[in-house]
Design a protein around this motif. Structure first.
Motif, PDB file in Angstrom:
ATOM      1  N   TYR A 137      30.539  28.467  36.616  1.00 38.63           N
ATOM      2  CA  TYR A 137      29.651  29.316  37.414  1.00 38.63           C
ATOM      3  C   TYR A 137      30.375  29.939  38.600  1.00 38.63           C
ATOM      4  O   TYR A 137      30.275  31.128  38.853  1.00 38.63           O
ATOM      5  N   TYR A 138      31.141  29.138  39.339  1.00 40.10           N
ATOM      6  CA  TYR A 138      31.799  29.634  40.553  1.00 40.10           C
ATOM      7  C   TYR A 138      33.069  30.399  40.178  1.00 40.10           C
ATOM      8  O   TYR A 138      34.123  29.809  39.961  1.00 40.10           O
ATOM      9  N   VAL A 139      32.967  31.696  40.086  1.00 40.40           N
ATOM     10  CA  VAL A 139      34.056  32.513  39.587  1.00 40.40           C
ATOM     11  C   VAL A 139      35.106  32.798  40.662  1.00 40.40           C
ATOM     12  O   VAL A 139      36.308  32.716  40.409  1.00 40.40           O
ATOM     13  N   PHE A 140      34.662  33.106  41.877  1.00 36.67           N
ATOM     14  CA  PHE A 140      35.581  33.592  42.903  1.00 36.67           C
ATOM     15  C   PHE A 140      36.202  32.483  43.748  1.00 36.67           C
ATOM     16  O   PHE A 140      37.294  32.627  44.259  1.00 36.67           O
ATOM     17  N   ASN A 141      35.499  31.387  43.899  1.00 36.73           N
ATOM     18  CA  ASN A 141      36.021  30.270  44.694  1.00 36.73           C
ATOM     19  C   ASN A 141      35.478  28.964  44.154  1.00 36.73           C
ATOM     20  O   ASN A 141      34.400  28.918  43.557  1.00 36.73           O
ATOM     21  N   ASP A 142      36.203  27.895  44.408  1.00 36.82           N
ATOM     22  CA  ASP A 142      35.702  26.564  44.082  1.00 36.82           C
ATOM     23  C   ASP A 142      34.899  26.068  45.273  1.00 36.82           C
ATOM     24  O   ASP A 142      35.422  25.877  46.362  1.00 36.82           O
ATOM     25  N   HIS A 143      33.626  25.879  45.050  1.00 38.64           N
ATOM     26  CA  HIS A 143      32.742  25.465  46.132  1.00 38.64           C
ATOM     27  C   HIS A 143      32.511  23.960  46.079  1.00 38.64           C
ATOM     28  O   HIS A 143      32.465  23.354  45.016  1.00 38.64           O
ATOM     29  N   ASP A 144      32.370  23.376  47.234  1.00 41.25           N
ATOM     30  CA  ASP A 144      31.973  21.982  47.343  1.00 41.25           C
ATOM     31  C   ASP A 144      30.470  21.908  47.078  1.00 41.25           C
ATOM     32  O   ASP A 144      29.679  22.595  47.713  1.00 41.25           O
ATOM     33  N   GLU A 145      30.073  21.087  46.147  1.00 41.11           N
ATOM     34  CA  GLU A 145      28.661  20.983  45.805  1.00 41.11           C
ATOM     35  C   GLU A 145      27.791  20.686  47.020  1.00 41.11           C
ATOM     36  O   GLU A 145      26.692  21.192  47.166  1.00 41.11           O
ATOM     37  N   GLU A 146      28.298  19.852  47.928  1.00 44.81           N
ATOM     38  CA  GLU A 146      27.514  19.507  49.105  1.00 44.81           C
ATOM     39  C   GLU A 146      27.299  20.713  50.005  1.00 44.81           C
ATOM     40  O   GLU A 146      26.265  20.851  50.662  1.00 44.81           O
ATOM     41  N   ASP A 147      28.283  21.613  50.041  1.00 45.41           N
ATOM     42  CA  ASP A 147      28.154  22.803  50.885  1.00 45.41           C
ATOM     43  C   ASP A 147      27.051  23.721  50.402  1.00 45.41           C
ATOM     44  O   ASP A 147      26.504  24.512  51.168  1.00 45.41           O
ATOM     45  N   SER A 161      39.967  39.659  42.884  1.00 51.61           N
ATOM     46  CA  SER A 161      39.282  38.533  43.529  1.00 51.61           C
ATOM     47  C   SER A 161      38.966  37.408  42.558  1.00 51.61           C
ATOM     48  O   SER A 161      38.831  36.255  42.978  1.00 51.61           O
ATOM     49  N   ALA A 162      38.849  37.739  41.279  1.00 53.09           N
ATOM     50  CA  ALA A 162      38.503  36.713  40.295  1.00 53.09           C
ATOM     51  C   ALA A 162      39.693  35.830  39.925  1.00 53.09           C
ATOM     52  O   ALA A 162      39.524  34.658  39.581  1.00 53.09           O
ATOM     53  N   THR A 163      40.916  36.377  39.996  1.00 60.06           N
ATOM     54  CA  THR A 163      42.105  35.594  39.641  1.00 60.06           C
ATOM     55  C   THR A 163      42.937  35.223  40.859  1.00 60.06           C
ATOM     56  O   THR A 163      43.888  34.462  40.748  1.00 60.06           O
ATOM     57  N   HIS A 164      42.588  35.778  42.021  1.00 60.45           N
ATOM     58  CA  HIS A 164      43.289  35.503  43.284  1.00 60.45           C
ATOM     59  C   HIS A 164      44.760  35.913  43.240  1.00 60.45           C
ATOM     60  O   HIS A 164      45.617  35.254  43.804  1.00 60.45           O
ATOM     61  N   LYS A 165      45.035  37.025  42.562  1.00 62.59           N
ATOM     62  CA  LYS A 165      46.409  37.525  42.556  1.00 62.59           C
ATOM     63  C   LYS A 165      46.410  39.033  42.310  1.00 62.59           C
ATOM     64  O   LYS A 165      45.426  39.605  41.819  1.00 62.59           O
ATOM     65  N   LYS A 166      47.526  39.651  42.670  1.00 61.97           N
ATOM     66  CA  LYS A 166      47.691  41.082  42.470  1.00 61.97           C
ATOM     67  C   LYS A 166      48.134  41.315  41.031  1.00 61.97           C
ATOM     68  O   LYS A 166      49.087  40.705  40.557  1.00 61.97           O
ATOM     69  N   GLU A 167      47.442  42.212  40.345  1.00 63.72           N
ATOM     70  CA  GLU A 167      47.694  42.440  38.923  1.00 63.72           C
ATOM     71  C   GLU A 167      47.838  43.927  38.630  1.00 63.72           C
ATOM     72  O   GLU A 167      47.295  44.771  39.352  1.00 63.72           O
ATOM     73  N   GLU A 168      48.543  44.226  37.560  1.00 66.13           N
ATOM     74  CA  GLU A 168      48.608  45.610  37.118  1.00 66.13           C
ATOM     75  C   GLU A 168      47.228  46.046  36.641  1.00 66.13           C
ATOM     76  O   GLU A 168      46.579  45.343  35.855  1.00 66.13           O
ATOM     77  N   PHE A 169      46.763  47.178  37.143  1.00 67.10           N
ATOM     78  CA  PHE A 169      45.425  47.641  36.786  1.00 67.10           C
ATOM     79  C   PHE A 169      45.419  48.188  35.365  1.00 67.10           C
ATOM     80  O   PHE A 169      46.210  49.063  35.016  1.00 67.10           O
TER      81      PHE A 169
END
Length: 483
Positions: A160-170, A6-14
């Motif tokens: 700070y926003y690790v998992f997604n880029d958030h809109d500051e206004e949101d 979830s942090a890199t948004h891709k499937k990776e070798e564990f």
């Protein structure tokens, strides 16, 4: 094994920090009420993940917290403490509520074949640890005291926003439902590490601290419990997708600020169980529990089977019809396993190894449990002897935990007992689908025919026909089936 991160948004070798060893952390329940089956979907999938890692040969140390203080109603820093809410609802003490619902949670887990983690730590048992880490964050300049509370200063972070880029206004105060402005915060995204001035006077659990009498914030609990029992480097952090923000985001912020290096390399988030009206939650009244499923006649493992048929990163829609379909398929699977003959020669080790290799590949592709279930059916229809099939099914069930062989043995015993009970003094036997009520009617019909009460026999035959039952007389007995 390959997992979606979830942090890199891709499937990776564990990969792990220490070869062959997995430090795994699972966000545990807030024990103010029963877990609903949506909560338990996450724990089922995390259980399969842990068991698959062990199946691959890893040494796994899985840690879980029990939140019995500090989790506010909004999942952020606003609202009432959920534990206090539960205590008021039932007119009991907070710790009585915590003990009761902790036991209820693990009872549900046992019914679903969910393994208890290696370490289970209630938050109230590590208060000194929380105070130590919060004090260090203040000393490092990552936290500040304001209005009696201790806050983490998110402006000190580069990212700070690790998992997604958030809109500051949101994320602005007042935009999200249920968020109240906290005038003590320097930045709107700062979060509480320690409360010393509760928003409600009757907060039940409080402890002395360098900043006054108070209690920990929810986020600091998971970081400290993991760092104590998993060490400084966490390989795998699990939870529901709704934990990603703000809970897991805040965990990363405070853990890496405290440690001074990257903390967790792999994040595993399970998506929601939805009803036709949306996300399942306690607040909406759609409160489906394991006990309710049992009351309606469902085997809890039919629900586990239902969950395994879907991918953990896809929303799963619950309906009674969908559960009925899964329960029916599960029972048919058990019947097919029960039909296998024990003692049918020796297991073919080469064939078993090929099945295992396929299972490792299929399930090891981002925990594809639906393909794992497909592997079961592939074994059942394969041109190998029953001894091989039983050995492989038992092996796969170390991961899937559907109790296949145990349920099959119980079914064989039940059918044997029913056949024995259905045998009349003259040796009349009944073969059917294991329904004692139908067996009894079939036997009554046979006895009426033997007594030359043909009208009575016809009447019973019509009664069975009305129920969709077709009876065929055979030498020494009768066979019935549903049509």
């Amino acid at each position: 094994m390959y997992l979606y991160n979830s942090a890199t948004h891709k499937k990776e070798e564990f990969k792990t920090h220490t070869p062959g060893r997995v430090e795994m952390y699972t966000c545990g329940p807030t024990v103010y009420h029963y877990a609903h089956i949506g909560n338990l979907r996450s724990y089922i999938m995390e259980d399969v993940l842990e068991k698959f890692l062990r199946y691959e040969g890893y040494d796994v140390n899985r840690v879980m917290n029990i939140t019995d203080v500090g989790h506010l109603a909004s999942d952020a820093d606003t609202g009432e403490d959920k534990m206090l809410k539960g205590a008021k609802r039932e007119n009991k003490s907070v710790m009585d509520i915590a003990r009761f619902y902790t036991d209820a949670f693990f009872d549900d887990c046992a019914k679903l074949n969910i393994k208890t983690p290696d370490v289970v730590q209630p938050a109230t048992g590590l208060i000194d640890e929380f105070i130590k880490v919060v004090s260090a964050l203040i000393g490092k300049g990552y936290a500040y005291v304001a209005g009696g509370n201790v806050y983490f200063d998110t402006s000190k972070l580069d990212h700070y926003y690790v998992f997604n880029d958030h809109d500051e206004e949101d994320l602005a105060v007042g935009v999200r439902e249920g968020v109240e402005e906290d005038q003590n915060k320097r930045n709107k995204n700062d979060f509480v590490l320690w409360f010393t001035k509760s928003k409600f006077e009757d907060q039940a659990l409080k402890w002395d601290s360098p900043w006054g009498v108070g209690y920990p914030g929810w986020h600091i609990e998971c970081s400290c419990i993991s760092m104590k029992f998993n060490g400084e480097y966490l390989d795998l952090h699990c939870g529901g997708v709704d934990n990603a923000f703000p809970h897991h985001t805040n965990e990363i912020a405070q853990s890496e600020a405290y440690l001074g290096h990257p903390w967790c390399s792999q994040w595993f988030h399970v998506h929601h169980l939805n009803t036709n009206s949306g996300k399942m939650s306690k607040s909406k009244g759609e409160f489906l529990t394991v006990s309710l499923l049992e009351e309606k006649g469902y085997d809890p493992l039919a629900y586990r089977f239902f969950c395994l048929q879907s991918h953990y990163r896809k929303g799963l829609v619950f309906s009674w019809e969908n559960l009925d379909n899964a329960a029916g398929a599960y029972q048919k699977l058990i019947k097919r396993v029960a039909a296998l003959r024990e003692g049918d020669g020796q297991a073919d080790e080469n064939a078993a190894a090929q099945f295992k290799e396929k299972f490792l590949t299929q399930v090891g592709s981002d925990l594809n449990t639906s393909m794992g279930v497909t592997c079961l059916y592939d074994v059942l229809k394969a041109p190998v002897n029953d001894a091989t099939k039983l050995a492989v099914l038992a092996d796969f069930d170390r991961v899937l935990s559907l109790s296949l062989l145990e349920k099959a043995a119980a079914l064989r015993e039940k059918e044997a007992a029913q056949a024995k009970a259905a045998a009349a003094p003259g040796g009349f036997t009944i073969q059917g689908e294991g329904d004692p009520a139908i067996d009894a009617l079939v036997l009554q019909r046979a006895q009426a025919k033997k007594a030359k009460d043909f009208a009575g026999a016809d009447r019973i035959r019509d009664e069975l026909k009305a129920q969709g039952i077709e009876v065929t007389d055979v030498p020494g007995g009768a066979v019935w089936k549903r049509v």
